[in-house]
Design a protein around this motif. Structure first.
Motif, mmCIF file in Angstrom:
data_model
loop_
_atom_site.group_PDB
_atom_site.id
_atom_site.type_symbol
_atom_site.label_atom_id
_atom_site.label_comp_id
_atom_site.label_asym_id
_atom_site.label_seq_id
_atom_site.Cartn_x
_atom_site.Cartn_y
_atom_site.Cartn_z
ATOM 1 N N ARG A 83 -8.033 -0.874 -7.576
ATOM 2 C CA ARG A 83 -7.072 -1.300 -6.624
ATOM 3 C C ARG A 83 -6.994 -2.709 -7.083
ATOM 4 O O ARG A 83 -8.074 -3.350 -7.145
ATOM 5 N N GLU A 86 -10.984 -4.238 -6.950
ATOM 6 C CA GLU A 86 -11.844 -4.454 -5.808
ATOM 7 C C GLU A 86 -13.341 -3.954 -6.172
ATOM 8 O O GLU A 86 -14.140 -3.827 -5.276
ATOM 9 N N ARG A 88 4.033 -5.775 1.946
ATOM 10 C CA ARG A 88 3.073 -4.832 2.219
ATOM 11 C C ARG A 88 3.699 -3.820 3.247
ATOM 12 O O ARG A 88 3.478 -2.769 3.315
ATOM 13 N N PHE A 89 4.338 -4.484 4.144
ATOM 14 C CA PHE A 89 4.631 -3.894 5.517
ATOM 15 C C PHE A 89 6.228 -3.248 5.637
ATOM 16 O O PHE A 89 6.498 -2.614 6.201
ATOM 17 N N PRO A 108 2.819 0.721 4.799
ATOM 18 C CA PRO A 108 1.650 1.846 4.884
ATOM 19 C C PRO A 108 1.944 2.862 5.782
ATOM 20 O O PRO A 108 2.565 2.910 6.699
ATOM 21 N N VAL A 123 1.331 5.552 8.146
ATOM 22 C CA VAL A 123 0.307 5.943 9.208
ATOM 23 C C VAL A 123 0.137 7.144 9.580
ATOM 24 O O VAL A 123 -0.703 7.678 9.838
ATOM 25 N N PHE A 142 5.158 -3.777 11.968
ATOM 26 C CA PHE A 142 5.784 -4.715 12.761
ATOM 27 C C PHE A 142 7.296 -4.394 12.872
ATOM 28 O O PHE A 142 7.657 -3.511 13.152
ATOM 29 N N GLN A 202 6.973 -0.309 15.047
ATOM 30 C CA GLN A 202 5.901 0.391 14.263
ATOM 31 C C GLN A 202 5.763 1.989 14.932
ATOM 32 O O GLN A 202 5.131 1.811 15.850
ATOM 33 N N ARG A 221 3.774 5.214 14.803
ATOM 34 C CA ARG A 221 2.195 5.450 14.620
ATOM 35 C C ARG A 221 2.039 6.838 14.386
ATOM 36 O O ARG A 221 1.138 7.329 14.168
ATOM 37 N N ARG A 222 2.756 7.746 15.270
ATOM 38 C CA ARG A 222 2.295 9.132 15.190
ATOM 39 C C ARG A 222 3.773 9.999 15.202
ATOM 40 O O ARG A 222 4.786 9.662 15.903
ATOM 41 N N PHE A 236 5.362 1.282 18.731
ATOM 42 C CA PHE A 236 5.291 0.362 19.641
ATOM 43 C C PHE A 236 5.980 -1.223 19.116
ATOM 44 O O PHE A 236 6.192 -1.042 17.703
ATOM 45 N N GLU A 263 3.152 -5.781 24.922
ATOM 46 C CA GLU A 263 3.533 -4.592 23.902
ATOM 47 C C GLU A 263 4.174 -3.583 24.639
ATOM 48 O O GLU A 263 4.095 -3.336 25.882
ATOM 49 N N HIS A 314 5.664 0.380 24.498
ATOM 50 C CA HIS A 314 5.286 1.692 23.809
ATOM 51 C C HIS A 314 6.230 2.406 23.997
ATOM 52 O O HIS A 314 6.755 2.568 25.002
ATOM 53 N N MET A 374 -2.446 1.439 23.466
ATOM 54 C CA MET A 374 -2.491 2.496 22.762
ATOM 55 C C MET A 374 -3.513 2.321 21.626
ATOM 56 O O MET A 374 -3.103 1.794 20.657
ATOM 57 N N ALA A 375 -4.727 2.782 21.770
ATOM 58 C CA ALA A 375 -5.669 2.746 20.667
ATOM 59 C C ALA A 375 -5.382 3.735 19.525
ATOM 60 O O ALA A 375 -4.871 3.136 18.462
ATOM 61 N N TRP A 416 -11.789 -2.802 19.816
ATOM 62 C CA TRP A 416 -11.689 -1.786 18.752
ATOM 63 C C TRP A 416 -10.421 -1.158 18.464
ATOM 64 O O TRP A 416 -9.934 -0.711 17.328
ATOM 65 N N CYS A 417 -9.477 -1.098 19.367
ATOM 66 C CA CYS A 417 -8.221 -0.830 19.211
ATOM 67 C C CYS A 417 -7.278 -1.403 18.222
ATOM 68 O O CYS A 417 -6.958 -0.939 17.235
ATOM 69 N N ARG A 424 -6.061 -0.442 14.639
ATOM 70 C CA ARG A 424 -4.633 -0.584 14.218
ATOM 71 C C ARG A 424 -4.428 -1.419 12.908
ATOM 72 O O ARG A 424 -3.781 -1.042 11.930
ATOM 73 N N GLU A 482 -5.107 0.998 10.281
ATOM 74 C CA GLU A 482 -4.015 1.921 9.913
ATOM 75 C C GLU A 482 -2.898 1.315 8.928
ATOM 76 O O GLU A 482 -2.309 1.881 8.197
ATOM 77 N N ARG A 483 -2.844 -0.195 9.231
ATOM 78 C CA ARG A 483 -1.925 -0.612 8.400
ATOM 79 C C ARG A 483 -2.398 -1.053 7.075
ATOM 80 O O ARG A 483 -1.812 -1.809 6.361
#
Lengths: 802, 440
Positions: free
Chosen positions: A61, A83, A320-321, A351, A353, A375, A715, A717-718, A733, A744, A746, A769-770, B2-3, B7, B10-11
């Motif tokens: 990388r 890296e 990157r996003f 990315p 996810v 984002f 973004q 997430r699932r 979210f 935020e 969601h 939302m963790a 830690w959330c 995140r 994840e990104r």
């Protein structure tokens, strides 16, 4: 039996981490070099835009990417560190047009704690040394000698605990670094050090500045003669230099992630922040004294991870996003007050996810729906493998034995007639004025027998080959012009023709070669081969597109394919295929300027050979399995490029990319025959004979993967798919900035899986939302389950009627 | 908190390694007396030393004042009490009853760093013994001239197999397992040697702390010590100051100037004899003033390097903890908050691997200090008597401590979730009930 799995990359990395601009490939050429995770792309700047030159994989990388100009050289060299602590210096070899590794090595230390804030790799502007900050508390120096060669590296102890950024200062007598660091009370300071190469140590530098903006995170060294450094904070931008010049301006709170220098003298910079806003920073100066700073809003781009100013107001924004962009900076603002005009977007999947695999047509040709981006650049992306054919029209027709398209005249760009052959008759379809297909007649053609081959020929003629005869028909009068009859007692089994030549085989191994001369069919040569002939082809592959000097013949009994010269039908080359399966279709073709002989056998295998168009030499034999049924091969063109369609139970498109043959499956179940049918109404379309059906369809771009973007502006997430209810559900979210307070929101959204249109939205506010997880309930078909922190939700679809 | 880390990960903004480090640091910061793990010690005296093996991170070796040494499996419990409290009993014990057992207190018990087949015990009966773990027999012993306080083996050595031992004698002795003989004696200390530590970055560098208050650095390939730490010498002025004359001069001027600058620069060199090459040129005849430098008032009772090999921590009978920069040999002047330390015994300190926290046995409690600010982060109370040793296992983020109350206690990350998880189970049950209702 053991099962072997293998892993290939379906899609190269797309997320841009670094980019730089310089004269890499030649002193006159300006190049953009982009690092995408493990790959380096080198582009050439041309008046037409960016032109990709090479794309090279790097083993590792990429952590740092820097261009530098060694002493006494006219071209830049490229320094890359990965890296895993490997580095290399690359140079462009103009003669061979390839990359040359000038130096390489390992910069790892046995112990040491990797830095928290990522690796830093910088090169002294006067090219005296390379500096690397890889481990906390150590600054590694790789010095250059006088000839520009690298010398042995050594470490210098760097006492600052939390280093945020290090840069080399311009215009210093000795190599000088400026270090931005945070102390154990979370205050941020900058400090300078001179690197004493002889003593292998630092000397306290000319100046330092304590207690900066608490969000200071980026240093921009300013080239000589101004010198000094710009320190970018979250609320202020500060310029300082050795002469104790100190200028600061407040900015609207933002986190600047990337910068790009516009002018070589360093008076203007582009800054990209974490919300995707592009700013222009101007250093006002009187001669060599900086008098102030000015910042201006330019416009919105993707969230930048690197900014490279190319030329003439064109800027490459690597992200990157989200999608990387090529933007133009205009002198005048548009109606939205933005000076930024997007010229080009480069798709970025990262990315990723989460993703789910959706097999819509149940063809084993699944498509992947990914939660991509972050984002404001968040999106769903549908990645589809293979080539899709979008059906435009179809008719029910049983027992099709062959399919050809004809033009109304030789020079007409579009096809007019479609010749459909059945076991004991031939029908002709034509496009009428309303662009509809209707049955028509061509008087000169024999409609009472099966057609073996049809073709437009020179001087506005049409060729029809049937079991008994070869007919030449005039395009204009549609009347028979000339006819060649098969000898008594023999019938034509297989035939092929191009615009001026006809090759046909009758029983008993007889091979007859005809030429069209002055609207007449002239039998030029007749030979008898020792075995029966299974297939023939004389598609022109040489320089003359109207005349082929080679013919390919597939044989029964000895299972071989032969290359014969035309017109004297002399054997040039015989290639035994091996096995017991007869070749069923041969094809001579030229893809990307390379000639190939393709030969398909009855059990769905395909042989490919490189063919020398001059000598008929066959090399580089390869065998692939495309299906299980006999294959028939046919060329077609899409967007001006020729490709090959292999019809069988697993229809495949064969195309050439980077001078390599690639095979891509098609989203159709079984295709018996195919011919290109390029009409004015539906250009570049294909006529496809399937079991009991004739359809006309258009084809996707010929490439391996197709990516469709559904921008979300939040973004995801699932994601998960439920087949029974034909829906996709995803959690996403969004940051919502109401005045100063940030909150935020969601969402859980439902999408129709076919059209990917939104059908339902569930709003969930004030939930941190963790790591949500989303699953489909196995028994209840209208339910999704969301597990959210310590709560579990069931979603039931009530008002989703289908 | 830690959330956010999840995140970022994840990104892809947080690299895997950094994410792991964040998680480890979070766990290390939440250490509390484990309510799930217990050690049943067979020792009848104060526990003087604890160490988990470096290869598997599975076997805990302890040495006690009754002359015994014991090994525990820290991963697999012998039995479970009340269903979930894991009880760990010793799986090996060598004590006075053993034919080759130590007669007096075991002051230090360490693992052979390469595998768990050997361990080394040092005792007040003036012997250092090397044991075969599998047969529980002594394979080698070394007779010392006095009570042995300390023994250490280099975790990174590939070319030597030396046990450095410190005893009531003034010399550090290096015992070679390969030959069974002393290879070196290192002289310099004026009193007994209480603590020893090998460098984490070079297998030749040994650091010793004596009862004379000195910390000496030795390169075992050379004679004499090459550095004596001085508590009064700080980082300040370590770098030669910037020479004003070199600024804003064009190249041509500078080149002429370069020569004239040489002299002052060499002067600088001789003024800073704390530095690598220069120091080596200076010893063995270290200037007398330097040779008398002290790191602590009183004895140096404990030494510990950080895992990156950059810093050395020392504790002294002056109840002080000092953080030293190993490369320059200077005091970083981190002011660790007030503490009271045992004065007469070697102490075993522990550092987390980031290194953010240092664990120090402070009388009957263990104090966790922030390494960079010196602030007390946490005080771990649980022992009834003086604590002698602590060992931090980076693998599980657990802290093991031994004390005069004959106990070994385990301090584990108190996952906030233990109680909450139970709640979760309950909640889930509620949902299960829901589901049943629905599917009707």
């Amino acid at each position: 039996m053991s099962v072997w799995n293998y892993v290939v990359t379906a899609h190269k990395p797309t997320s841009v981490t670094h980019s730089c601009v310089g004269n890499f490939t030649s002193p006159q050429q300006l190049n953009l070099i982009v690092a995408k995770c493990t790959r380096i792309e080198i582009h050439l700047l041309t008046p037409q835009g960016l032109q990709p030159m090479v794309d090279v994989p790097i083993y590792g990388r990429i952590a740092t990417l820097e261009l530098f100009r060694p002493h006494n050289e006219t071209q830049d060299s490229l320094f890359i560190a990965t890296e895993r602590y490997k580095f290399c210096v690359l140079q462009w070899d103009g003669e061979k047009s390839e990359l040359l590794t000038r130096a390489m090595g390992d910069v790892s230390d046995r112990i040491g704690r990797p830095t928290d804030n990522g690796q830093i790799g910088i090169i002294d502007p006067d090219c005296r040394l390379i500096g690397l900050h890889l481990y906390d508390g150590l600054f590694k120096v790789i010095p250059f000698d006088n000839k520009g060669q690298l010398k042995e590296a050594f470490n210098i102890r760097l006492e600052e605990l939390q280093v945020l950024d290090i840069k080399f200062l311009y215009g210093c007598v000795k190599p000088t670094i400026v270090v931005l660091y945070q102390d154990n009370k979370d205050a941020r300071h900058v400090k300078t050090y001179e690197v004493a190469l002889k003593d292998k140590d630092f000397v306290e530098g000319p100046w330092s500045q304590n207690n900066l903006d608490n969000g200071a995170g980026l240093l921009i060294p300013v080239p000589a003669p101004l010198g000094g450094v710009i320190i970018i904070g979250e609320e202020t931008i500060v310029y300082c230099n050795a002469n104790a010049t100190f200028k600061a301006i407040p900015i609207k709170q933002s986190i600047i992630r990337a910068y790009g220098r516009v002018d070589p003298d360093g008076s203007r910079y582009l800054l990209g922040d974490n919300t995707g806003i592009l700013h222009l920073l101007v250093l006002t100066h009187e001669r060599e004294r900086v008098t102030g700073l000015k910042i201006e809003y330019l416009g919105d781009t993707s969230i930048a991870s690197s900014i490279s100013y190319l030329d003439n107001g064109v800027v490459y924004v690597g992200s990157r996003f989200g999608d990387s962009q090529l933007v133009k900076l205009n002198l005048q603002a548009d109606t939205n007050g933005s000076y930024v005009e997007v010229l080009e977007r480069y798709v970025n999947l990262g990315p990723i996810v989460d993703f789910c695999v959706v097999d819509l047509d149940r063809q084993g040709q699944g498509q992947v729906v990914t939660c991509s981006g972050a984002f404001k650049d968040g999106s769903l992306r549908v990645v589809r493998n293979g080539i899709g054919i979008n059906e435009q029209a179809s008719v029910e027709l049983q027992g099709i034995k062959g399919l050809w398209s004809l033009k109304s005249s030789f020079n007409d760009p579009y096809d007019m007639y479609l010749v459909v052959s059945f076991i004991s008759e031939t029908r002709f379809l034509a496009m009428n004025m309303e662009d509809e297909l209707e049955e028509t007649e061509i008087e000169g053609f024999d409609a009472q027998t099966q057609t073996l081959f049809c073709q437009n020929a020179i001087s506005d003629l049409l060729i029809q080959v049937t079991a008994n005869s070869v007919r030449l028909v005039s395009c204009t009068s549609r009347e028979l012009v000339d006819q060649w009859n098969a000898p008594e007692g023999f019938s034509v089994n297989v035939a092929s023709a191009n615009v001026s030549q006809v090759l046909l085989a009758t029983g008993g191994g007889h091979l007859v070669y005809l030429e069209i001369k002055d609207s007449k069919l002239v039998e030029v040569k007749h030979i008898q081969l020792e075995h029966e002939i299974s297939c023939v082809d004389l598609n022109p592959i040489g320089d003359n597109p109207q005349y082929s000097s080679l013919a390919a013949v597939g044989m029964w009994t000895d299972i071989s394919v032969r290359i014969l010269s035309l017109p004297d039908l002399e054997l040039i080359r015989k290639e035994n295929l091996g096995g017991e399966i007869v070749p069923r279709s041969v094809l001579l073709c030229t893809l990307e300027g390379i000639s190939y002989l393709l030969c398909a056998v009855g059990d769905g295998h395909l042989f490919s050979f490189l063919l020398s168009a001059n000598t008929g030499e066959l090399t580089d034999r390869k065998k692939v399995s495309l299906g299980t049924q006999p294959i028939s091969l046919r060329t077609f063109s899409s967007k001006g490029t020729t490709h090959v369609f292999a019809s069988s139970d697993r229809p495949t498109v064969i195309y050439s990319s980077n001078k390599k043959l690639l095979y891509s499956n098609v989203n159709l179940k079984e295709v018996n025959h195919m011919c290109p049918f390029n009409t004015a109404a539906i250009p570049d379309s294909l006529a496809i004979a399937k079991e009991g059906e004739l359809s006309i369809g258009t084809i996707d771009d010929i490439q391996k993967l197709h990516i469709r973007t559904i921008p979300l502006n939040e973004q995801a997430r699932r994601i998960c798919h439920q087949e029974q209810s034909r829906t996709l559900a995803f959690c996403s979210f969004k940051h919502n900035q109401i005045s100063i307070e940030e909150s935020e929101i969601h969402y859980v959204r439902l999408l129709d899986h076919q059209t990917l249109s939104f059908c339902q939205l569930i709003l969930l506010i004030n939930m941190s939302m963790a790591a949500p997880s989303l699953a489909v309930h196995s028994r209840m078909i209208t339910m999704f389950i969301i597990v959210w922190e310590q709560h579990m939700f069931y979603l039931r679809k009530t008002n989703l009627q289908r | 908190m830690w959330c956010e880390a999840v995140r970022l990960r994840e990104r892809g903004e947080l690299r895997a390694r950094r994410f792991e480090a964040v998680a480890r640091a979070r766990r290390a910061a939440s250490l509390a007396l484990s309510n799930r793990k217990e050690f049943a010690t067979p020792h009848h005296g104060a526990v003087n030393s604890v160490q988990v093996d470096l290869t598997e991170g599975r076997y805990l070796l302890s040495g006690a004042s009754d002359g015994s040494a014991a090994i525990f499996d820290v991963q697999n419990a012998t039995e479970y009490e009340a269903g979930f409290i894991a009880k760990h009993r010793s799986i090996l014990l060598v004590d006075k009853q053993h034919e080759n057992g130590h007669k007096f207190a075991v002051s230090m018990a360490i693992w052979y760093p390469v595998d768990t087949g050997l361990f080394v015990t040092a005792s007040f009966d003036q012997y250092v013994k090397v044991w075969d773990t599998n047969s529980a027999q002594v394979v080698m012993d070394f007779k010392m001239p006095g009570k042995v306080y300390s023994a250490a083996m280099s975790p990174i050595a590939t070319t030597h197999m030396l046990i450095a031992t410190g005893s009531a004698d003034v010399q550090v002795r290096l015992c070679d397992i390969a030959s069974g003989a002393f290879t070196h004696t290192l002289s310099g200390h004026r009193d007994g040697i209480m603590s020893l530590e090998w460098s984490a970055s070079s297998e030749w560098i040994l650091m010793s702390g004596g009862c004379d208050g000195a910390i000496r650095f030795w390169d075992i390939r050379r004679a004499g010590c090459f550095c004596v730490l001085d508590q009064s010498r700080s980082q300040l002025g370590r770098r030669p100051p910037f020479l004003e004359s070199t600024v804003e001069k064009s190249y041509s001027v500078q080149q002429r100037k370069g020569k004239s600058n040489k002299k002052p620069q060499t002067l600088h060199k001789s003024q800073i004899p704390g530095q690598g090459q220069i120091q080596q040129r200076l010893h063995p005849g270290l200037s007398t003033s330097q040779n008398r430098a002290t790191a602590h008032y009183g004895a140096v009772t404990g030494l510990r390097t950080t895992t990156d090999g950059m810093y050395l921590l020392s504790s002294g009978s002056d109840s002080r903890l000092r953080l030293w920069d190993i490369d320059s040999g200077r005091n970083t002047l981190v002011n660790f908050e007030a503490m009271r330390l045992q004065t007469s015994k070697p102490l075993q300190l522990a550092v987390t691997e980031d290194p953010s926290l240092v664990f120090v046995p402070c009388m009957a409690s263990i104090k966790a200090y922030n390494l960079w600010s010196g602030m007390t982060f946490q005080t771990l109370r649980g022992h009834y008597e003086l604590v002698n040793c602590c060992y931090y296992s980076a693998q599980e983020q657990e802290l093991f401590t031994g004390s005069n109350d004959r106990q070994i206690l385990v301090w584990s990350p108190s996952t906030p979730d233990f109680t909450e998880m139970e709640d979760d189970d309950r909640r889930q049950k509620d949902f299960v009930a829901d589901e049943d209702n629905w599917s009707d």
